[in-house]
Design a protein around this motif. Sequence first.
Motif, PDB file in Angstrom:
ATOM      1  N   VAL A   1      56.478  67.288  14.109  1.00  0.00           N
ATOM      2  CA  VAL A   1      56.079  68.445  13.302  1.00  0.00           C
ATOM      3  C   VAL A   1      54.863  68.056  12.480  1.00  0.00           C
ATOM      4  CG1 VAL A   1      57.680  67.874  11.407  1.00  0.00           C
ATOM      5  CG2 VAL A   1      56.885  70.247  11.690  1.00  0.00           C
ATOM      6  N   THR A   2      53.933  68.974  12.353  1.00  0.00           N
ATOM      7  CA  THR A   2      52.752  68.798  11.512  1.00  0.00           C
ATOM      8  C   THR A   2      52.579  70.060  10.682  1.00  0.00           C
ATOM      9  OG1 THR A   2      51.642  67.394  13.133  1.00  0.00           O
ATOM     10  CG2 THR A   2      50.248  68.476  11.493  1.00  0.00           C
ATOM     11  N   ILE A   3      52.385  69.861   9.388  1.00  0.00           N
ATOM     12  CA  ILE A   3      52.082  70.979   8.487  1.00  0.00           C
ATOM     13  C   ILE A   3      50.717  70.703   7.869  1.00  0.00           C
ATOM     14  CG2 ILE A   3      52.790  72.220   6.398  1.00  0.00           C
ATOM     15  CD1 ILE A   3      54.704  72.678   8.732  1.00  0.00           C
ATOM     16  N   GLY A   4      49.864  71.725   7.854  1.00  0.00           N
ATOM     17  CA  GLY A   4      48.544  71.576   7.252  1.00  0.00           C
ATOM     18  C   GLY A   4      48.646  71.163   5.784  1.00  0.00           C
ATOM     19  N   ALA A   5      47.692  70.375   5.333  1.00  0.00           N
ATOM     20  CA  ALA A   5      47.728  69.805   3.979  1.00  0.00           C
ATOM     21  C   ALA A   5      47.899  70.878   2.898  1.00  0.00           C
ATOM     22  CB  ALA A   5      46.460  68.999   3.717  1.00  0.00           C
ATOM     23  N   ASP A   6      47.279  72.031   3.063  1.00  0.00           N
ATOM     24  CA  ASP A   6      47.377  73.102   2.050  1.00  0.00           C
ATOM     25  C   ASP A   6      48.728  73.802   2.051  1.00  0.00           C
ATOM     26  OD1 ASP A   6      44.756  72.541   1.458  1.00  0.00           O
ATOM     27  OD2 ASP A   6      43.940  74.261   2.531  1.00  0.00           O
ATOM     28  N   HIS A   7      49.562  73.508   3.030  1.00  0.00           N
ATOM     29  CA  HIS A   7      50.827  74.238   3.183  1.00  0.00           C
ATOM     30  C   HIS A   7      52.064  73.351   3.051  1.00  0.00           C
ATOM     31  CE1 HIS A   7      48.439  77.650   4.402  1.00  0.00           C
ATOM     32  NE2 HIS A   7      47.824  76.880   5.278  1.00  0.00           N
ATOM     33  N   ARG A   8      51.867  72.116   2.666  1.00  0.00           N
ATOM     34  CA  ARG A   8      53.006  71.198   2.547  1.00  0.00           C
ATOM     35  C   ARG A   8      53.810  71.485   1.288  1.00  0.00           C
ATOM     36  NH1 ARG A   8      50.272  65.645   4.989  1.00  0.00           N
ATOM     37  NH2 ARG A   8      49.923  66.596   7.015  1.00  0.00           N
ATOM     38  N   HIS A   9      55.070  71.077   1.307  1.00  0.00           N
ATOM     39  CA  HIS A   9      56.004  71.211   0.170  1.00  0.00           C
ATOM     40  C   HIS A   9      56.341  72.665  -0.146  1.00  0.00           C
ATOM     41  CE1 HIS A   9      55.321  66.963  -0.270  1.00  0.00           C
ATOM     42  NE2 HIS A   9      54.023  67.185  -0.374  1.00  0.00           N
ATOM     43  N   LYS A  10      56.374  73.496   0.888  1.00  0.00           N
ATOM     44  CA  LYS A  10      56.735  74.907   0.711  1.00  0.00           C
ATOM     45  C   LYS A  10      57.943  75.297   1.552  1.00  0.00           C
ATOM     46  CE  LYS A  10      52.012  76.187  -0.431  1.00  0.00           C
ATOM     47  NZ  LYS A  10      50.831  76.973  -0.062  1.00  0.00           N
ATOM     48  N   GLY A  11      58.566  74.327   2.204  1.00  0.00           N
ATOM     49  CA  GLY A  11      59.754  74.589   3.012  1.00  0.00           C
ATOM     50  C   GLY A  11      59.469  74.985   4.446  1.00  0.00           C
ATOM     51  N   TYR A  12      58.200  75.022   4.847  1.00  0.00           N
ATOM     52  CA  TYR A  12      57.865  75.431   6.208  1.00  0.00           C
ATOM     53  C   TYR A  12      58.399  74.451   7.241  1.00  0.00           C
ATOM     54  CZ  TYR A  12      54.440  78.605   4.007  1.00  0.00           C
ATOM     55  OH  TYR A  12      53.826  79.570   3.267  1.00  0.00           O
ATOM     56  N   ALA A  13      58.186  73.156   7.006  1.00  0.00           N
ATOM     57  CA  ALA A  13      58.622  72.147   7.981  1.00  0.00           C
ATOM     58  C   ALA A  13      60.136  72.173   8.146  1.00  0.00           C
ATOM     59  CB  ALA A  13      58.149  70.760   7.565  1.00  0.00           C
ATOM     60  N   SER A  14      60.868  72.201   7.043  1.00  0.00           N
ATOM     61  CA  SER A  14      62.338  72.192   7.124  1.00  0.00           C
ATOM     62  C   SER A  14      62.847  73.338   7.978  1.00  0.00           C
ATOM     63  CB  SER A  14      62.955  72.306   5.725  1.00  0.00           C
ATOM     64  OG  SER A  14      62.636  71.206   4.949  1.00  0.00           O
ATOM     65  N   GLU A  15      62.375  74.537   7.701  1.00  0.00           N
ATOM     66  CA  GLU A  15      62.878  75.693   8.433  1.00  0.00           C
ATOM     67  C   GLU A  15      62.470  75.637   9.904  1.00  0.00           C
ATOM     68  OE1 GLU A  15      63.680  79.993   6.954  1.00  0.00           O
ATOM     69  OE2 GLU A  15      61.574  79.896   7.623  1.00  0.00           O
ATOM     70  N   ALA A  16      61.237  75.224  10.188  1.00  0.00           N
ATOM     71  CA  ALA A  16      60.778  75.139  11.574  1.00  0.00           C
ATOM     72  C   ALA A  16      61.582  74.103  12.356  1.00  0.00           C
ATOM     73  CB  ALA A  16      59.284  74.810  11.610  1.00  0.00           C
ATOM     74  N   VAL A  17      61.843  72.962  11.733  1.00  0.00           N
ATOM     75  CA  VAL A  17      62.587  71.908  12.420  1.00  0.00           C
ATOM     76  C   VAL A  17      64.018  72.356  12.693  1.00  0.00           C
ATOM     77  CG1 VAL A  17      63.518  69.574  12.177  1.00  0.00           C
ATOM     78  CG2 VAL A  17      61.136  70.035  11.565  1.00  0.00           C
ATOM     79  N   VAL A  18      64.655  72.990  11.736  1.00  0.00           N
ATOM     80  CA  VAL A  18      66.028  73.464  11.951  1.00  0.00           C
ATOM     81  C   VAL A  18      66.067  74.466  13.100  1.00  0.00           C
ATOM     82  CG1 VAL A  18      67.921  74.815  10.927  1.00  0.00           C
ATOM     83  CG2 VAL A  18      66.883  72.928   9.644  1.00  0.00           C
ATOM     84  N   MET A  19      65.099  75.370  13.177  1.00  0.00           N
ATOM     85  CA  MET A  19      65.064  76.328  14.295  1.00  0.00           C
ATOM     86  C   MET A  19      64.900  75.612  15.626  1.00  0.00           C
ATOM     87  SD  MET A  19      62.916  79.715  13.384  1.00  0.00           S
ATOM     88  CE  MET A  19      62.276  79.643  11.740  1.00  0.00           C
ATOM     89  N   LEU A  20      63.981  74.661  15.668  1.00  0.00           N
ATOM     90  CA  LEU A  20      63.747  73.930  16.903  1.00  0.00           C
ATOM     91  C   LEU A  20      64.994  73.146  17.320  1.00  0.00           C
ATOM     92  CD1 LEU A  20      61.645  72.923  19.062  1.00  0.00           C
ATOM     93  CD2 LEU A  20      61.400  70.935  17.576  1.00  0.00           C
ATOM     94  N   LEU A  21      65.610  72.445  16.368  1.00  0.00           N
ATOM     95  CA  LEU A  21      66.798  71.656  16.699  1.00  0.00           C
ATOM     96  C   LEU A  21      67.963  72.544  17.124  1.00  0.00           C
ATOM     97  CD1 LEU A  21      66.752  68.846  13.998  1.00  0.00           C
ATOM     98  CD2 LEU A  21      65.805  68.820  16.304  1.00  0.00           C
ATOM     99  N   ARG A  22      68.112  73.684  16.473  1.00  0.00           N
ATOM    100  CA  ARG A  22      69.179  74.610  16.868  1.00  0.00           C
ATOM    101  C   ARG A  22      68.987  75.032  18.332  1.00  0.00           C
ATOM    102  NH1 ARG A  22      69.797  77.839  12.365  1.00  0.00           N
ATOM    103  NH2 ARG A  22      71.420  76.387  11.780  1.00  0.00           N
ATOM    104  N   PHE A  23      67.760  75.317  18.715  1.00  0.00           N
ATOM    105  CA  PHE A  23      67.476  75.688  20.100  1.00  0.00           C
ATOM    106  C   PHE A  23      67.802  74.538  21.053  1.00  0.00           C
ATOM    107  CE2 PHE A  23      64.438  75.702  23.679  1.00  0.00           C
ATOM    108  CZ  PHE A  23      64.856  76.860  24.322  1.00  0.00           C
TER     109      PHE A  23
END
Length: 185
Positions: A95-117
């Motif tokens: 997973v990669t999150i752009g520097a301006d978008h880190r620490h906003k919960g985007y990575a956590s939610e994206a990873v959980v969706m991917l792992l659930r799949f």
Amino acid sequence: MASFWTGTRVRLRGIEPDDWTAFMRFAADEERLGDVLRPPRSAEGYRAWAREQAAAKPGGDCFHLAIEAADTGEIVGTVGTHHADASAGWFEYGVTIGADHRHKGYASEAVVMLLRFMFAERRYHKCQARIFAHNEGSLALHHRLGFVEEGRLREHVFFAGRHHDLVLMGMLAEEFTQLHPVSGL
């Protein structure tokens, strides 16, 4: 039913040809933040890569997805699988999150969706992640998600003029299901 690929903060979607500028930005962020150092790629190289991803046939267990902010539609990162071994039941992801978008919960939610799949729909047994030991933010994210440190490859990768440790982390499907139950079912 809402889309499986849409959460509270993010929507995962296929990569489109016009997404190339976001991926060029993410690569610059990774280099600037010390995540990786690669030779420069041309804008045309990023355009060609995005066109190739957009035209890729669906199916298979190795893929890249764009992560969009649900509220703005802006691409904030990417998540994808690689090195999937269906017969052994494991896969790696990144997973990669752009520097301006880190620490906003985007990575956590994206990873959980991917792992659930991958765990529920594709029936994999284990997910692995390889993380640079100096990337404290990514290590913390993986610990919060429930990954377990399984090993450390000392001075395993070389970039930015020196060797770096690589931390191997893993999560089993059963651990994921216990930590991230599907709500509303």
